[in-house]
Design an enzyme around this catalytic site. Structure first.
Site, PDB file in Angstrom:
ATOM      1  N   GLN A 189      13.298  -2.395 -14.546  1.00 54.32           N
ATOM      2  CA  GLN A 189      11.876  -2.589 -14.633  1.00 54.32           C
ATOM      3  C   GLN A 189      11.368  -3.876 -13.832  1.00 54.32           C
ATOM      4  OE1 GLN A 189      10.271  -2.460 -18.591  1.00 54.32           O
ATOM      5  NE2 GLN A 189      11.651  -0.629 -19.088  1.00 54.32           N
ATOM      6  N   THR A 229      -8.212   6.684   1.155  1.00 52.47           N
ATOM      7  CA  THR A 229      -8.965   5.856   0.782  1.00 52.47           C
ATOM      8  C   THR A 229      -9.557   5.704   2.396  1.00 52.47           C
ATOM      9  OG1 THR A 229      -8.749   4.894  -0.968  1.00 52.47           O
ATOM     10  CG2 THR A 229     -10.200   3.649   0.448  1.00 52.47           C
ATOM     11  N   SER A 234      -2.873  10.804  -4.733  1.00 45.80           N
ATOM     12  CA  SER A 234      -2.319  10.808  -6.004  1.00 45.80           C
ATOM     13  C   SER A 234      -2.231  12.493  -6.369  1.00 45.80           C
ATOM     14  CB  SER A 234      -3.238  10.303  -7.003  1.00 45.80           C
ATOM     15  OG  SER A 234      -4.697  10.364  -6.855  1.00 45.80           O
ATOM     16  N   ASP A 287      -2.083   5.033  -2.740  1.00 46.74           N
ATOM     17  CA  ASP A 287      -1.165   5.199  -4.113  1.00 46.74           C
ATOM     18  C   ASP A 287       0.213   6.095  -4.080  1.00 46.74           C
ATOM     19  OD1 ASP A 287      -3.473   4.349  -5.386  1.00 46.74           O
ATOM     20  OD2 ASP A 287      -4.476   6.378  -5.907  1.00 46.74           O
ATOM     21  N   THR A 306       6.810  -0.689  -1.960  1.00 44.78           N
ATOM     22  CA  THR A 306       6.062  -0.434  -3.371  1.00 44.78           C
ATOM     23  C   THR A 306       4.574  -0.803  -3.317  1.00 44.78           C
ATOM     24  OG1 THR A 306       6.152  -0.166  -5.622  1.00 44.78           O
ATOM     25  CG2 THR A 306       6.631  -2.206  -4.736  1.00 44.78           C
TER      26      THR A 306
HETATM   27  N1  ASP Z   1      -6.289   7.200  -4.354  1.00 51.53           N
HETATM   28  C1  ASP Z   1      -6.218   6.753  -2.938  1.00 51.53           C
HETATM   29  C2  ASP Z   1      -5.152   7.518  -2.283  1.00 51.53           C
HETATM   30  O1  ASP Z   1      -4.061   7.245  -2.547  1.00 51.53           O
HETATM   31  C3  ASP Z   1      -5.994   5.131  -2.871  1.00 51.53           C
HETATM   32  C4  ASP Z   1      -5.879   4.809  -1.285  1.00 51.53           C
HETATM   33  O2  ASP Z   1      -5.789   5.477  -0.474  1.00 51.53           O
HETATM   34  O3  ASP Z   1      -5.924   3.500  -1.189  1.00 51.53           O
HETATM   35  O4  ASP Z   1      -5.387   8.529  -1.702  1.00 51.53           O
END
Ligand code: ASP
Length: 337
Positions: free
Chosen positions: A273, A14, A60, A91, A161
């Site tokens: 968990q 992001t 992701s 992510d 995490t």
């Molecule tokens: N989907 C983005 C990623 O992990 C989320 C982020 O960077 O906050 O690249």
């Protein structure tokens, strides 16, 4: 003292994205944005050299090969810099951080991963603070390990995490103290930080496509779902159990399947968990049969660290019985001895 020089690796996330018709996507002129931001900072900031990946990714999409690329890039430039900052998507940042901690064991310089919840180019972005503080931390003497810095918290990479989708406090380490907390000054927890190692012990194997699969127990999970998963022929299964490490035992089918998989060479690891505490198989009768079935408890390791550690050990070419033994050894602060 001469001004420190930091290697800044931009992998995506992001932080370097902009809004498009399809949603956030990497922006084309991120480098100049970054340069403008850092030029406006005072001269106490360390010098940096940017290594921007040609095709920045949404994390992701990251795979173990991406972890390997970052690890090798750091190792290849290790002597060129006093520390490293890795800009990465949030992510899967914790997975990459854990994997880097296993590749860069005994690292004697700061490796600080960061990113942001709001793109650097957007108003009110959290990126300037995260990035500037990460650069300062990368020039510090105190940090000799792979970490995540995010919104005031410095966390051990293999204990971290992602805990929030939208809050700026996106990361935590529920099973380990923060390594440092930002305030008017950075307050380091010297007890929690790894001491500087005598020597680096980097391990940079080829990360292949080991099949390490999670199995999350839910009420009423049918035995045939577990069977279907095992039919895929995984090298390891991470059993995401309840509480202290419990799985249903009313149907003996689960344990029979697990016992057979273990005998067939599958590494079976039990984690919880619940994000806080230590797995202790056999605390309850419902979990007792797991040890006999060959399942090993992950103690206080977090899921991301377990996943990355199994990949790392398989990438080193270890057979299942050696992976089981090594998995229970603390490699890089991911596990309380
Ligand atoms: N989907 C983005 C990623 O992990 C989320 C982020 O960077 O906050 O690249």
């Amino acid at each position: 003292m001469s001004r420190k020089h930091i290697g800044l690796i931009y992998t995506g996330g992001t932080v370097g994205m902009t809004r498009t018709a399809q949603g956030y996507a990497p922006m084309p002129d991120f480098e100049s944005f970054l340069a403008r931001l850092l030029e406006s900072q005072d001269a106490s900031l360390p010098r940096y050299t940017l290594h921007a990946y040609e095709s920045p990714i949404d994390s992701s999409n990251a795979t173990p090969q991406d972890w390997q690329r970052i690890g090798r890039d750091i190792a290849a430039r290790y002597n060129d810099y006093d520390g490293f900052v890795i800009l990465h998507g949030t992510d899967t940042m914790a997975y990459t951080a854990a994997a880097l901690s296993f590749m860069l064991q005994g690292v004697r310089k700061p490796v600080i991963m960061t990113g942001s919840q709001i793109p650097l180019s957007a108003p009110n972005s959290d990126a300037p603070h995260n990035l500037v503080t990460a650069l300062q931390l990368a020039a510090s003497e105190e940090v000799n390990e792979v970490t995540i810095y995010f919104n005031g918290r410095l966390l051990r990479g293999n204990r971290a995490t992602k805990v929030s989708i939208t809050a700026l406090d996106a990361f935590d380490s529920p099973n380990y103290p923060w390594l440092a907390e930002a305030g008017t000054q950075m307050r380091f927890d010297m007890q929690a930080l790894l001491p500087r190692a005598d020597k680096e012990r980097f391990e940079l194997p080829d990360y292949d496509d080991a099949l390490v699969v999670p199995l999350r127990f839910v009420p009423g999970l049918p035995v045939r779902a577990v069977q279907a998963l095992l039919d895929l022929g995984p090298q390891a299964v991470i059993l995401q159990c309840y509480g202290a490490g419990n799985i249903p035992d009313r149907d003996p089918g689960f344990l029979e399947l697990l016992g057979r998989a273990h005998a067939g060479g599958v590494v079976l690891v039990a984690c919880s968990q619940s994000p806080q505490g230590k797995v202790s198989i056999g605390t309850y009768a419902a979990g007792a049969g797991m040890t006999a079935a060959g399942v090993i408890g992950a103690s206080d390791m977090g899921f991301e660290a377990i996943f990355a550690k199994l990949h790392h050990l398989f990438a080193l070419g270890m057979p299942a019985d050696v992976v089981r033994k090594k998995f229970l050894c603390n490699l890089s602060g991911e596990l309380t001895d």
